[in-house]
Design a protein around this motif. Structure first.
Motif, mmCIF file in Angstrom:
data_model
loop_
_atom_site.group_PDB
_atom_site.id
_atom_site.type_symbol
_atom_site.label_atom_id
_atom_site.label_comp_id
_atom_site.label_asym_id
_atom_site.label_seq_id
_atom_site.Cartn_x
_atom_site.Cartn_y
_atom_site.Cartn_z
ATOM 1 N N ILE A 126 31.999 40.823 46.892
ATOM 2 C CA ILE A 126 33.222 40.341 47.533
ATOM 3 C C ILE A 126 33.734 41.342 48.567
ATOM 4 O O ILE A 126 34.149 40.956 49.670
ATOM 5 C CB ILE A 126 34.299 40.034 46.480
ATOM 6 C CG1 ILE A 126 33.809 38.918 45.542
ATOM 7 C CG2 ILE A 126 35.613 39.626 47.151
ATOM 8 C CD1 ILE A 126 34.714 38.671 44.351
ATOM 9 N N PHE A 144 41.306 42.789 40.742
ATOM 10 C CA PHE A 144 40.081 42.339 40.062
ATOM 11 C C PHE A 144 40.360 42.220 38.564
ATOM 12 O O PHE A 144 40.633 43.205 37.889
ATOM 13 C CB PHE A 144 38.961 43.341 40.319
ATOM 14 C CG PHE A 144 37.596 42.923 39.843
ATOM 15 C CD1 PHE A 144 36.606 42.608 40.756
ATOM 16 C CD2 PHE A 144 37.289 42.843 38.483
ATOM 17 C CE1 PHE A 144 35.331 42.233 40.333
ATOM 18 C CE2 PHE A 144 36.032 42.467 38.056
ATOM 19 C CZ PHE A 144 35.047 42.159 38.976
ATOM 20 N N VAL A 196 29.832 42.155 41.234
ATOM 21 C CA VAL A 196 30.739 41.140 41.776
ATOM 22 C C VAL A 196 31.736 41.778 42.743
ATOM 23 O O VAL A 196 32.002 41.240 43.829
ATOM 24 C CB VAL A 196 31.465 40.404 40.630
ATOM 25 C CG1 VAL A 196 32.593 39.520 41.176
ATOM 26 C CG2 VAL A 196 30.473 39.560 39.839
ATOM 27 N N ALA A 197 32.280 42.929 42.370
ATOM 28 C CA ALA A 197 33.212 43.615 43.266
ATOM 29 C C ALA A 197 32.529 43.969 44.586
ATOM 30 O O ALA A 197 33.101 43.784 45.670
ATOM 31 C CB ALA A 197 33.760 44.869 42.597
ATOM 32 N N TRP A 255 38.193 34.295 42.064
ATOM 33 C CA TRP A 255 38.238 35.533 42.833
ATOM 34 C C TRP A 255 39.104 35.474 44.084
ATOM 35 O O TRP A 255 39.505 36.528 44.599
ATOM 36 C CB TRP A 255 36.829 36.012 43.184
ATOM 37 C CG TRP A 255 36.002 35.076 44.036
ATOM 38 C CD1 TRP A 255 35.070 34.197 43.592
ATOM 39 C CD2 TRP A 255 36.025 34.955 45.464
ATOM 40 N NE1 TRP A 255 34.496 33.527 44.654
ATOM 41 C CE2 TRP A 255 35.071 33.975 45.812
ATOM 42 C CE3 TRP A 255 36.765 35.569 46.478
ATOM 43 C CZ2 TRP A 255 34.834 33.599 47.130
ATOM 44 C CZ3 TRP A 255 36.537 35.202 47.797
ATOM 45 C CH2 TRP A 255 35.583 34.221 48.121
ATOM 46 N N TRP A 267 42.090 37.516 43.871
ATOM 47 C CA TRP A 267 41.948 38.961 43.888
ATOM 48 C C TRP A 267 42.091 39.549 45.292
ATOM 49 O O TRP A 267 42.335 40.744 45.435
ATOM 50 C CB TRP A 267 40.578 39.388 43.344
ATOM 51 C CG TRP A 267 40.254 38.882 41.977
ATOM 52 C CD1 TRP A 267 41.109 38.384 41.036
ATOM 53 C CD2 TRP A 267 38.949 38.826 41.391
ATOM 54 N NE1 TRP A 267 40.429 38.017 39.898
ATOM 55 C CE2 TRP A 267 39.087 38.280 40.084
ATOM 56 C CE3 TRP A 267 37.671 39.177 41.826
ATOM 57 C CZ2 TRP A 267 38.007 38.083 39.222
ATOM 58 C CZ3 TRP A 267 36.592 38.981 40.971
ATOM 59 C CH2 TRP A 267 36.762 38.442 39.687
ATOM 60 N N VAL A 322 30.018 34.229 42.293
ATOM 61 C CA VAL A 322 31.078 34.131 43.307
ATOM 62 C C VAL A 322 31.113 32.729 43.915
ATOM 63 O O VAL A 322 32.187 32.140 44.085
ATOM 64 C CB VAL A 322 30.880 35.206 44.389
ATOM 65 C CG1 VAL A 322 31.766 34.929 45.595
ATOM 66 C CG2 VAL A 322 31.191 36.596 43.831
ATOM 67 N N TRP A 340 39.067 39.688 35.182
ATOM 68 C CA TRP A 340 38.360 38.531 34.661
ATOM 69 C C TRP A 340 38.230 38.614 33.159
ATOM 70 O O TRP A 340 38.689 39.572 32.540
ATOM 71 C CB TRP A 340 37.045 38.316 35.374
ATOM 72 C CG TRP A 340 35.999 39.416 35.264
ATOM 73 C CD1 TRP A 340 36.142 40.668 34.740
ATOM 74 C CD2 TRP A 340 34.645 39.326 35.726
ATOM 75 N NE1 TRP A 340 34.964 41.370 34.849
ATOM 76 C CE2 TRP A 340 34.032 40.569 35.443
ATOM 77 C CE3 TRP A 340 33.891 38.337 36.332
ATOM 78 C CZ2 TRP A 340 32.687 40.828 35.761
ATOM 79 C CZ3 TRP A 340 32.561 38.606 36.645
ATOM 80 C CH2 TRP A 340 31.980 39.821 36.370
ATOM 81 N N GLU A 390 35.085 30.368 43.091
ATOM 82 C CA GLU A 390 35.995 30.715 44.179
ATOM 83 C C GLU A 390 37.451 30.659 43.740
ATOM 84 O O GLU A 390 38.286 31.465 44.180
ATOM 85 C CB GLU A 390 35.771 29.777 45.368
ATOM 86 C CG GLU A 390 36.581 30.139 46.597
ATOM 87 C CD GLU A 390 36.207 29.311 47.811
ATOM 88 O OE1 GLU A 390 37.047 29.197 48.723
ATOM 89 O OE2 GLU A 390 35.089 28.774 47.848
ATOM 90 N N ASN A 436 30.608 43.969 36.544
ATOM 91 C CA ASN A 436 31.857 44.192 37.282
ATOM 92 C C ASN A 436 31.563 44.683 38.694
ATOM 93 O O ASN A 436 32.092 44.165 39.685
ATOM 94 C CB ASN A 436 32.713 45.273 36.609
ATOM 95 C CG ASN A 436 33.055 44.997 35.179
ATOM 96 O OD1 ASN A 436 33.202 43.861 34.772
ATOM 97 N ND2 ASN A 436 33.190 46.057 34.404
#
Length: 321
Positions: free
Chosen positions: A63, A279, A59-60, A315, A318, A308, A281, A312, A56
């Motif tokens: 981005i 966010f 990825v956060a 996300w 988000w 990512v 998923w 696309e 988590n």
């Protein structure tokens, strides 16, 4: 949900690979410390020490840094300590909470309002006792807890003595298993591997050798796609059946995992907060990134970048409007 008397899993070795910065429980507990955010362009994410949570955060972070021009720091904290850090301003976000610190939620979210809900992660967690399918095929009735004592001898180890071994992960995990063993009158003993990584190693070795084993285990977990494991039926979970940790005699709930934010951060950094609230998923998506990190040994930032670039359509939704 507030019934996560379950899991604060750990993968110390994986955390080292991920380069997650440590934050001591002592430091996190101080409530008069200034925010770590250092302004509206900075975000500190508390990362519980299991690889799904690390997925988590990776990825956060990717981005936030590449799409929103934020500076992101990851700091490894177990759930309960993470709430102290959110309260004190030493952390801004916790992206995966299993409900393991209900008193902290009551104090900081409901009473002090220094921490605010960040919404569902989109992932549903479940914990239980699992055995390999080859063992269930040999002994079909072993999948009912009422029959476990009949097979306790199969699970004896040097560590468990004359009782069957129930393999656990890290001693830092919060579980109901000792209470379950006592209250269900099972001839078993919890034995801790020490971490998520060590537990996986032991499970894999036993599985390869076709040895009997029973383990505290969970979903989502990337290893489940590689091994055929069967859950042992424990008494049905009902709301409140785990309210008293000493009297627990029921299985674990299905838990929609939650996000939390520091209230000051949510107010002062609306753009980043909006992204983190958005966010969301699936179990499979989290497992995909977790497997890249833990199984394929990719650096977390590289795993996040790969996911990512390939997702696309997921996300983009988000990003704050």
């Amino acid at each position: 949900m507030k019934n996560r008397k379950h899991l604060l899993r750990a993968a110390t070795a994986t955390a080292v690979v991920l380069g997650v910065t440590g934050l001591s429980a002592c430091g996190a507990a101080k409530t008069d410390s200034p925010s770590s955010s250092g302004g509206s362009d900075s975000v500190t994410i508390a990362v519980p020490s299991w690889v799904g949570a690390e997925a988590n955060a990776a990825v956060a972070k990717y981005i936030l840094e590449n799409e929103l021009d934020m500076k992101v720091k990851l700091t490894q904290l177990d759930e309960s300590v993470a709430f102290d850090a959110l309260n004190s301003g030493k952390a801004d976000a916790l992206l995966e909470d299993w409900g393991g610190a209900p008193k902290k939620v009551e104090l900081y979210v409901d009473s002090k309002k220094s921490v605010v809900p960040g919404g569902d992660l989109g992932v549903t967690g479940h914990i239980g006792w699992f055995i390999p399918k080859y063992l269930a095929d040999q002994h079909p009735d072993i999948t009912d807890y009422k029959n476990l004592n009949k097979y306790a001898g199969l699970f004896r180890t040097a560590e468990s003595g004359d009782k069957g071994q129930l393999l656990e992960g890290s001693p830092s995990y919060t579980t109901n298993d000792d209470a379950l063993i006592k209250n269900l009158k099972l001839e078993f003993k919890t034995v801790y591997a020490g971490s998520e990584a060590a537990q996986i190693t032991q499970i894999r070795e036993n599985y390869k050798a076709k040895k009997p084993f029973i383990s505290y285990w969970w979903t989502p977990q990337w290893l489940n796609s590689q091994l055929d494991l069967v859950e042992v039926k424990l008494p049905e979970y009902k709301e409140g059946c785990d309210a008293d940790p000493k009297k627990v005699a029921c299985g674990y709930a299905n838990t929609p995992l939650q996000k939390y934010l520091s209230a000051d951060f949510a107010k002062d950094n609306e753009k980043a907060a909006a992204f983190l609230k958005n966010f969301n998923w699936t179990n499979d998506q989290q497992n995909e990134v977790a497997a890249m990190i833990a199984d394929k040994k990719m650096a977390s930032d590289k795993a996040a970048e790969a996911w990512v670039k390939a997702n696309e359509d997921v996300w983009k939704a988000w990003l704050p409007k």
